[in-house]
Motif scaffolding. Structure first.
Motif, PDB file in Angstrom:
ATOM      1  N   ARG A 109       0.997  -1.124  -0.082  1.00  0.00           N
ATOM      2  CA  ARG A 109      -0.032   0.145  -0.033  1.00  0.00           C
ATOM      3  C   ARG A 109       0.789   1.185  -0.082  1.00  0.00           C
ATOM      4  O   ARG A 109       0.496   2.392  -0.527  1.00  0.00           O
ATOM      5  CB  ARG A 109      -1.041  -0.131   1.256  1.00  0.00           C
ATOM      6  N   MET A 110       1.978   1.165   0.613  1.00  0.00           N
ATOM      7  CA  MET A 110       2.820   2.337   0.753  1.00  0.00           C
ATOM      8  C   MET A 110       3.654   2.445  -0.471  1.00  0.00           C
ATOM      9  O   MET A 110       3.572   3.759  -1.209  1.00  0.00           O
ATOM     10  CB  MET A 110       3.821   2.067   1.819  1.00  0.00           C
ATOM     11  N   LYS A 112       2.334   1.752  -3.639  1.00  0.00           N
ATOM     12  CA  LYS A 112       1.244   2.395  -4.680  1.00  0.00           C
ATOM     13  C   LYS A 112       0.931   3.660  -4.365  1.00  0.00           C
ATOM     14  O   LYS A 112       0.506   4.229  -5.216  1.00  0.00           O
ATOM     15  CB  LYS A 112      -0.033   0.973  -4.289  1.00  0.00           C
ATOM     16  N   ALA A 113       0.907   3.914  -2.952  1.00  0.00           N
ATOM     17  CA  ALA A 113       0.844   5.526  -2.587  1.00  0.00           C
ATOM     18  C   ALA A 113       1.627   6.644  -3.297  1.00  0.00           C
ATOM     19  O   ALA A 113       1.287   7.447  -3.478  1.00  0.00           O
ATOM     20  CB  ALA A 113       0.523   5.569  -1.119  1.00  0.00           C
ATOM     21  N   ASP A 114       2.976   5.977  -3.256  1.00  0.00           N
ATOM     22  CA  ASP A 114       3.924   6.817  -3.741  1.00  0.00           C
ATOM     23  C   ASP A 114       4.119   6.838  -5.443  1.00  0.00           C
ATOM     24  O   ASP A 114       4.718   5.703  -5.783  1.00  0.00           O
ATOM     25  CB  ASP A 114       5.150   6.597  -3.103  1.00  0.00           C
ATOM     26  N   GLN A 118       6.371   3.547  -8.427  1.00  0.00           N
ATOM     27  CA  GLN A 118       5.808   2.866  -9.266  1.00  0.00           C
ATOM     28  C   GLN A 118       6.958   2.550 -10.593  1.00  0.00           C
ATOM     29  O   GLN A 118       7.662   3.552 -11.202  1.00  0.00           O
ATOM     30  CB  GLN A 118       4.535   3.678  -9.863  1.00  0.00           C
TER      31      GLN A 118
END
Length: 127
Positions: A109-110, A112-114, A118
Motif C-alpha cells: 500500500r505504501m 502504490k501510494a508513492d 511505481q
C-alpha cells in the motif's frame, strides 16, 4: 534483458524453495488433516508473496535496497518454515503468517501510494 533475468529470479526462488517445504511439511502434498493442509498451504503462499515483495523497490528512502531485500527474503523463508518450527497445527505458525501478510500488504500500500516507486511503463506505440 535485465527485466527478463530479474523476472526469472523472482519465479525461480519460489521453485527452488518448494522442494524444501515439501520435505519438511508433507501436508503440502495433501498428506495430513484438513487443518494441517490449509495451514501449510497458507504459510507457503504468504511466504512466496513475501519473497516476491523482497524483489521490489523499497518504500523507505532511508533503507538500502539490498538490506530491504535481505530482510524480506529472510522473513519469507521464516514464514515458509513456520509450520516446522511451531508445528503443523500450532497457533504460532498462523500468527507468523498473518503478521507477515499484514506487513507485506502495508508495504504494498505504501508503494502504490508513492508515484515515484511505481515502475516506469513505456508509452504504447501503435505503429
Amino acid at each position: 534483458m535485465w527485466a527478463t533475468g530479474f523476472l526469472g529470479i523472482r519465479i525461480g526462488i519460489i521453485a527452488y524453495c518448494l522442494p524444501f517445504v515439501w520435505v519438511y511439511n508433507p501436508a503440502l502434498l495433501m498428506d495430513g488433516t484438513w487443518g494441517e493442509v490449509v495451514l501449510v498451504v497458507t504459510t507457503f503462499l504468504v511466504g512466496a508473496f513475501v519473497l516476491k515483495q523482497s524483489m521490489m523497490i523499497t518504500p523507505f528512502a532511508w533503507l538500502p535496497e539490498w538490506l530491504y531485500a535481505f530482510l524480506l527474503a529472510l522473513l519469507g523463508l521464516f514464514v515458509m518454515g513456520a509450520t516446522v518450527l511451531f508445528g503443523p497445527l500450532g497457533p504460532g505458525a498462523l500468527a507468523v503468517a498473518l503478521g507477515a501478510a499484514a506487513l507485506v500488504m502495508l508495504l504494498e500500500r505504501m508503494r502504490k501510494a508513492d508515484p515515484f516507486l511505481q515502475p516506469e511503463r513505456p508509452a504504447h506505440d501503435p505503429n
